[in-house]
Motif scaffolding. Sequence first.
Motif, short mmCIF file in Angstrom:
data_model
loop_
_atom_site.label_atom_id
_atom_site.label_comp_id
_atom_site.label_asym_id
_atom_site.label_seq_id
_atom_site.Cartn_x
_atom_site.Cartn_y
_atom_site.Cartn_z
N PHE A 80 -49.59 -27.61 39.69
CA PHE A 80 -48.75 -27.14 38.59
C PHE A 80 -49.63 -26.50 37.51
O PHE A 80 -49.35 -25.39 37.05
CB PHE A 80 -47.95 -28.31 38.00
N ALA A 81 -50.71 -27.18 37.13
CA ALA A 81 -51.61 -26.65 36.10
C ALA A 81 -52.24 -25.34 36.54
O ALA A 81 -52.36 -24.40 35.74
CB ALA A 81 -52.70 -27.69 35.78
N GLU A 82 -52.62 -25.24 37.81
CA GLU A 82 -53.19 -23.99 38.33
C GLU A 82 -52.19 -22.85 38.23
O GLU A 82 -52.55 -21.72 37.87
CB GLU A 82 -53.63 -24.17 39.78
N GLN A 83 -50.94 -23.13 38.54
CA GLN A 83 -49.92 -22.08 38.50
C GLN A 83 -49.64 -21.66 37.05
O GLN A 83 -49.49 -20.47 36.77
CB GLN A 83 -48.64 -22.54 39.19
N VAL A 84 -49.59 -22.62 36.13
CA VAL A 84 -49.40 -22.27 34.71
C VAL A 84 -50.60 -21.45 34.23
O VAL A 84 -50.42 -20.44 33.53
CB VAL A 84 -49.20 -23.53 33.84
N LEU A 85 -51.79 -21.85 34.63
CA LEU A 85 -52.99 -21.11 34.25
C LEU A 85 -52.91 -19.66 34.72
O LEU A 85 -53.27 -18.73 33.99
CB LEU A 85 -54.24 -21.81 34.80
N ALA A 86 -52.41 -19.44 35.93
CA ALA A 86 -52.25 -18.08 36.44
C ALA A 86 -51.24 -17.30 35.59
O ALA A 86 -51.43 -16.10 35.33
CB ALA A 86 -51.80 -18.11 37.90
N GLU A 87 -50.19 -17.97 35.13
CA GLU A 87 -49.16 -17.31 34.31
C GLU A 87 -49.69 -16.87 32.95
O GLU A 87 -49.15 -15.96 32.34
CB GLU A 87 -47.94 -18.22 34.12
N VAL A 88 -50.73 -17.53 32.45
CA VAL A 88 -51.31 -17.18 31.15
C VAL A 88 -52.65 -16.45 31.30
O VAL A 88 -53.45 -16.42 30.37
CB VAL A 88 -51.45 -18.40 30.21
N GLY A 89 -52.86 -15.86 32.45
CA GLY A 89 -54.06 -15.04 32.65
C GLY A 89 -55.36 -15.81 32.64
O GLY A 89 -56.41 -15.27 32.29
N GLY A 90 -55.31 -17.09 33.01
CA GLY A 90 -56.54 -17.88 33.12
C GLY A 90 -57.06 -18.44 31.80
O GLY A 90 -58.17 -18.95 31.75
N ASP A 91 -56.27 -18.37 30.74
CA ASP A 91 -56.71 -18.82 29.41
C ASP A 91 -56.08 -20.15 29.04
O ASP A 91 -54.91 -20.22 28.69
CB ASP A 91 -56.35 -17.75 28.37
#
Length: 150
Positions: A80-91
Amino acid sequence: MSLTQPGSHLAGAVVAATLLLAGCLPTTGPTLTTSEAFERTNSGEVTLIDIRTPMEWRQTGIAEGAHRVDMRHPKGPEGFAEQVLAEVGGDKNAPVALICRTGNRSAHMQKALLDRGFTNVYNVVGGMAGSRAGTGWIRERLPVEACPRC
């Protein structure tokens, strides 16, 4: 024997019950009302993430501008955290607002993200449907996008 003396079965039960209840309470972290989340999403100040299930997305639609990330990721909270991270451009410092049906699940996932190094995670109180904590996106008549193929 006192109820709190070592060896007391009741003392152990009280401690266990207290820990169990504390684990079920939503975490306290920064929050946004639904109208604040709407305004900040529209202005680009925050990335809104709808963490509900695909069935819920189909039932009510999703908040306008929200990204869909099912909290029940096959890889658990890490995925889940990895997918959210992808949604915010890795920031991990990017402002993120989580919304669910009432604000309870999003509070738990807020903690999961904070535990994984995210620094700016908001819980949208009241969620989509509303609760004692807030009116809710739908009741506020904020825009919703249909999601028939979710």
